[in-house]
Design an enzyme around this catalytic site. Sequence first.
Site, PDB file in Angstrom:
ATOM      1  N   TRP A 149      -3.256 -25.669  -8.691  1.00 12.71           N
ATOM      2  CA  TRP A 149      -4.730 -25.611  -8.673  1.00 12.71           C
ATOM      3  C   TRP A 149      -5.184 -25.366 -10.107  1.00 12.71           C
ATOM      4  O   TRP A 149      -4.906 -24.314 -10.691  1.00 12.71           O
ATOM      5  CB  TRP A 149      -5.251 -24.502  -7.771  1.00 12.71           C
ATOM      6  CG  TRP A 149      -6.757 -24.524  -7.706  1.00 12.71           C
ATOM      7  CD1 TRP A 149      -7.632 -24.143  -8.681  1.00 12.71           C
ATOM      8  CD2 TRP A 149      -7.565 -24.993  -6.630  1.00 12.71           C
ATOM      9  NE1 TRP A 149      -8.938 -24.332  -8.275  1.00 12.71           N
ATOM     10  CE2 TRP A 149      -8.922 -24.857  -7.018  1.00 12.71           C
ATOM     11  CE3 TRP A 149      -7.280 -25.501  -5.363  1.00 12.71           C
ATOM     12  CZ2 TRP A 149      -9.986 -25.211  -6.187  1.00 12.71           C
ATOM     13  CZ3 TRP A 149      -8.340 -25.850  -4.542  1.00 12.71           C
ATOM     14  CH2 TRP A 149      -9.669 -25.708  -4.941  1.00 12.71           C
ATOM     15  N   GLU A 222       1.052 -23.504 -13.960  1.00  6.44           N
ATOM     16  CA  GLU A 222       0.793 -22.069 -13.890  1.00  6.44           C
ATOM     17  C   GLU A 222       2.128 -21.313 -13.915  1.00  6.44           C
ATOM     18  O   GLU A 222       3.072 -21.735 -13.238  1.00  6.44           O
ATOM     19  CB  GLU A 222       0.074 -21.730 -12.585  1.00  6.44           C
ATOM     20  CG  GLU A 222      -1.228 -22.462 -12.360  1.00  6.44           C
ATOM     21  CD  GLU A 222      -1.591 -22.522 -10.877  1.00  6.44           C
ATOM     22  OE1 GLU A 222      -2.217 -21.559 -10.400  1.00  6.44           O
ATOM     23  OE2 GLU A 222      -1.226 -23.502 -10.204  1.00  6.44           O
ATOM     24  N   ASP A 255      -1.455 -22.519 -17.775  1.00  3.40           N
ATOM     25  CA  ASP A 255      -2.724 -22.075 -17.217  1.00  3.40           C
ATOM     26  C   ASP A 255      -2.541 -20.641 -16.710  1.00  3.40           C
ATOM     27  O   ASP A 255      -1.950 -20.415 -15.658  1.00  3.40           O
ATOM     28  CB  ASP A 255      -3.127 -23.023 -16.077  1.00  3.40           C
ATOM     29  CG  ASP A 255      -4.395 -22.592 -15.347  1.00  3.40           C
ATOM     30  OD1 ASP A 255      -4.930 -21.509 -15.647  1.00  3.40           O
ATOM     31  OD2 ASP A 255      -4.836 -23.349 -14.461  1.00  3.40           O
ATOM     32  N   GLN A 258      -5.104 -16.678 -13.710  1.00  3.55           N
ATOM     33  CA  GLN A 258      -4.936 -15.521 -12.834  1.00  3.55           C
ATOM     34  C   GLN A 258      -3.846 -14.571 -13.307  1.00  3.55           C
ATOM     35  O   GLN A 258      -3.848 -13.397 -12.937  1.00  3.55           O
ATOM     36  CB  GLN A 258      -4.634 -15.997 -11.409  1.00  3.55           C
ATOM     37  CG  GLN A 258      -5.777 -16.789 -10.806  1.00  3.55           C
ATOM     38  CD  GLN A 258      -5.635 -17.002  -9.322  1.00  3.55           C
ATOM     39  OE1 GLN A 258      -5.114 -16.166  -8.606  1.00  3.55           O
ATOM     40  NE2 GLN A 258      -6.123 -18.135  -8.834  1.00  3.55           N
ATOM     41  N   LYS A 284     -10.740 -16.546 -15.581  1.00  2.07           N
ATOM     42  CA  LYS A 284     -10.962 -15.437 -14.658  1.00  2.07           C
ATOM     43  C   LYS A 284     -10.833 -14.034 -15.253  1.00  2.07           C
ATOM     44  O   LYS A 284     -11.797 -13.294 -15.374  1.00  2.07           O
ATOM     45  CB  LYS A 284      -9.995 -15.576 -13.480  1.00  2.07           C
ATOM     46  CG  LYS A 284     -10.224 -16.815 -12.628  1.00  2.07           C
ATOM     47  CD  LYS A 284      -9.250 -16.847 -11.482  1.00  2.07           C
ATOM     48  CE  LYS A 284      -9.399 -18.099 -10.637  1.00  2.07           C
ATOM     49  NZ  LYS A 284     -10.645 -18.136  -9.872  1.00  2.07           N
ATOM     50  N   ARG A 418      -2.644 -13.724  -0.629  1.00  2.00           N
ATOM     51  CA  ARG A 418      -2.673 -13.471  -2.067  1.00  2.00           C
ATOM     52  C   ARG A 418      -3.311 -12.104  -2.276  1.00  2.00           C
ATOM     53  O   ARG A 418      -4.477 -11.902  -1.964  1.00  2.00           O
ATOM     54  CB  ARG A 418      -3.484 -14.542  -2.799  1.00  2.00           C
ATOM     55  CG  ARG A 418      -2.866 -15.915  -2.775  1.00  2.00           C
ATOM     56  CD  ARG A 418      -3.580 -16.835  -3.742  1.00  2.00           C
ATOM     57  NE  ARG A 418      -4.956 -17.100  -3.347  1.00  2.00           N
ATOM     58  CZ  ARG A 418      -5.879 -17.631  -4.157  1.00  2.00           C
ATOM     59  NH1 ARG A 418      -5.574 -17.906  -5.411  1.00  2.00           N
ATOM     60  NH2 ARG A 418      -7.101 -17.869  -3.733  1.00  2.00           N
TER      61      ARG A 418
END
Length: 447
Positions: A149, A222, A255, A258, A284, A418
């Site tokens: 994502w 990620e 990335d 998060q 974020k 999560r």
Amino acid sequence: MAAAITTPPSDNTPPSDDSFWSDADRHLVRYGAEFTREIIDRAAGSFLYTADGRKILDFTSGQMSAILGHSHPAIVATVQRQVATLDHLYSGMLSRPVVDLARRLAGTLPAPLEKALLLTTGAESNEAAIRLAKLVTGKHEIVSFARSWHGMTQAAASATYSAGRKGYGPAAPGNFAIPVPNAYRPDFTTADGSLDWRRQLDFSFDLIDAQSTGSLAACLVEPILSSGGVVEPPAGYFAALRDKCRERGMLLILDEAQTGLCRTGTWYAFERDGVVPDILTLSKTLGAGLPLAAVITSAEIEQEAYERGFLFFTTHVADPLVAAVGNTVLDVLTDDKLDESARSLGEFLRRGLTEIAGRHAVVGDIRGRGLLAGLELVEDGGTGRSPDELGARVTRRCLELGLHMNIVQLPGMGGVFRIAPPLTATEDELSLGLEILDQAIGEAGAH
């Protein structure tokens, strides 16, 4: 004839709950999962407070962003001060908060990462990173994980495979997916049944080479796939992936929307692997809940892009208000040693989740790092209930009991919770969340 325009009521009386949801249903575009049927009135620390007085523990840090909790006093003070002095500028102008944040971010990173572009969202930062990589390499093909994502704008969405691909027409040409190295659900295995990630990676790039037109620009991944089910590739994987990229003249883009800024117990998740990306994207966690993102790269790549006329001129590039917030985020992370807190609290959380797994057969796996954890639900052999159905029940029951949880449900996987509480959470707050989750899983599994 055009419909008449009605003037909204002039009084300040808050609408009733019924009229709130009636207005929401009538006037809001639905953009994903169903809206949580709670009216959130305010938030502070690790808790949300509803309009009817309920207190809800936030185990997702908002949208995985509020790493300092909600309404952190230092963030509130910065916003109040900065919005009153300098909030927004013409995109070609600079302010001290922007230059300070760029310099300070470089100071948290290994060489050669030292050039920053400050933007707003994760999708925007990934869009800029892809655009940068394409321009510098002169190529256009992008490789990403099959459960990735990276955002909902064109290039970012074209590199996103976990959801949102059907019904929108062609993605950007030259996007390829490779399998996720998931140790819990291995596809390539060794003699003992464990994941053979080296063979999987070799196979993946054999397929990439077969499909490529010879224009491989970058690999965008990620370090821990969050929306992909909190899947952490094994140690050594990213070094091998970097080598695959080098062999093909590709740039490696990580990335860390998060995972960046202490969430996993180190400032950046890539530190575990000793691999420095060519381009790093942050979002974020950098704004701690406010819209702030960054693309960070080397002086060499930036110079090449500049000479080729790199263009990413947006309305809110280098905005001083959110840059000031970013500086405050770095202050709090450093002063409060929140990387250390994330490690110790992460161990506490992991022990609690492991105990829950020992009590409930429907919990198949516990994984993650620091304060980013995943709990995977599996088929309930006793009732035949699917993980999707069970996950929905557990999520609803958690909310009834005062805990907000997020579950990822992907084909071929169970439901994966999560869990990403604020780095400022206390052990008592984590214990409360674990207690509610334990109760919810037990009650949902009994029905």
